[in-house]
Design a protein around this motif. Sequence first.
Motif, mmCIF file in Angstrom:
data_model
loop_
_atom_site.group_PDB
_atom_site.id
_atom_site.type_symbol
_atom_site.label_atom_id
_atom_site.label_comp_id
_atom_site.label_asym_id
_atom_site.label_seq_id
_atom_site.Cartn_x
_atom_site.Cartn_y
_atom_site.Cartn_z
ATOM 1 N N LEU A 9 -0.210 1.943 0.197
ATOM 2 C CA LEU A 9 -1.056 3.013 0.600
ATOM 3 C C LEU A 9 -1.405 3.193 2.064
ATOM 4 N N ASP A 10 -1.222 4.356 2.771
ATOM 5 C CA ASP A 10 -1.383 4.466 4.265
ATOM 6 C C ASP A 10 -3.014 4.483 4.347
ATOM 7 N N VAL A 11 -3.546 3.739 5.223
ATOM 8 C CA VAL A 11 -4.796 3.731 5.575
ATOM 9 C C VAL A 11 -4.992 3.687 7.143
ATOM 10 N N ALA A 12 -6.103 3.950 7.509
ATOM 11 C CA ALA A 12 -6.601 4.078 8.884
ATOM 12 C C ALA A 12 -5.917 2.916 9.694
ATOM 13 N N GLY A 13 -4.944 2.939 10.492
ATOM 14 C CA GLY A 13 -4.345 1.845 11.157
ATOM 15 C C GLY A 13 -3.489 0.867 10.589
ATOM 16 N N ALA A 14 -3.202 1.018 9.372
ATOM 17 C CA ALA A 14 -2.448 -0.136 8.660
ATOM 18 C C ALA A 14 -1.855 0.576 7.341
ATOM 19 N N VAL A 15 -0.926 -0.253 6.772
ATOM 20 C CA VAL A 15 -0.393 -0.069 5.408
ATOM 21 C C VAL A 15 -0.685 -1.096 4.630
ATOM 22 N N LEU A 16 -1.375 -0.828 3.315
ATOM 23 C CA LEU A 16 -1.834 -1.779 2.321
ATOM 24 C C LEU A 16 -0.682 -1.877 1.194
ATOM 25 N N THR A 17 -0.276 -3.004 0.702
ATOM 26 C CA THR A 17 0.653 -3.097 -0.225
ATOM 27 C C THR A 17 0.300 -4.094 -1.612
ATOM 28 N N TRP A 18 0.558 -3.877 -2.441
ATOM 29 C CA TRP A 18 0.194 -4.577 -3.728
ATOM 30 C C TRP A 18 1.456 -4.653 -4.668
ATOM 31 N N PRO A 19 1.613 -5.706 -5.386
ATOM 32 C CA PRO A 19 2.887 -5.866 -6.255
ATOM 33 C C PRO A 19 2.340 -5.073 -7.857
#
Length: 402
Positions: free
Chosen positions: A32-42
């Motif tokens: 998921l692209d979010v404000a200022g970052a990229v978040l990742t889940w398995p």
Amino acid sequence: MPERRCAITWAEDGTVRIGEPSAGPPFTRAVLDVAGAVLTWPVLGPTGLPAAEIHDVGQAQQWLWAVYGERTAAAVNAVASGTPVAELTLPEQPASLAEAAARLALGHWAARWWPTSYLDGIPALEPDVLGLELAALTHECQQLLDESGEVEGAELLEEHLAALDPLIRWRQSAAPPRQLDRVLRLIDDAADNAGLDGEALRHLRSALEQDHRPTATPLDLTELCARQQELALAAGTLRTATGRVIARGSGTNDWCRYPPGFVDAAEDAVSWTAYALGAGRRIEVEVVADIAAPAGGVRLAAEVHVDGDPPNRVPLARRDDVWTGRADLDIPASTTPNIEVGILLPGFDPGPGADDRAARAAVRALARHRLGVAATPHDGEGTHPDPFLAEIAAAAAVEEDF
């Protein structure tokens, strides 16, 4: 409450990382692209707090504290300013925003990587139904997003409005899914925030203003799966060569080498046959198409290796439910060749990757499990998270078929 240790690190390019993304091919990670970052889940592991790759700490502060807690937000600031910090202890139970973000990321994963397969009995997810739920989740997660993310949510809503009226009727039916009312209210709020209007949205607003009194009539969920259709598989029927078969086998179906929706996700969707035609040799390749595959204008290719030699490209054309192509091979008449075949879309293909057959099998097993959960009504007290509305509709359509 269970806890886990998590490192916060700084890279020379200024990126701050919380944890590390799970190993494995791209189709095993929800991103998921979010404000200022990229978040990742398995995707194949337990859902908890995500790994984060933060490229703009200032922007990320709008949501860091809500996802990871105030201590982690402060630690990220410290690391970005050059102050090392010890590993932090993070709660395993995510806060509500983190849970919504994980669900949104999984929904985007399903839109990209859901392993639709006629051969393996995994139905497609109706894209308009999934798209509307993604629009609702995007609105729910607006604290995480920058302006471009909010625009994407509005575009999702406009693109998939075709499913709105069936969802309204589903809400009014005898047994609507428990999250459906919330999804529709989020859609209404998102449309209002984006300044969207139209007959479908006015119908939604009118329905939500009325008392919610389900009827005794169940909804025929096949209308939510309008793009699904039975495929009369033609694989094995289009061969034109009349020579002697010298070899045949299954090829590699690497999902990363072509866009979603082009090829049936089954491991044996790719097949080939080599013929002897007098002194010559010919290969014919057949690939079972996904139901969403384009009928024309875009052509896949088969990459054929013979005895480890450099690959030959064989253009494929789609006919009904099969991509097919053939080419002459330079093979000595006295040998039985070792042939390897892969499928790709020229210009999209990143190149061959590792042998990910086990990971693809795990993703297909996950899809079957999620469809099984979607087919079983539950009262909200179970251990399974709510399936997506598109999964519930797909599971119901499969049951009706049988």
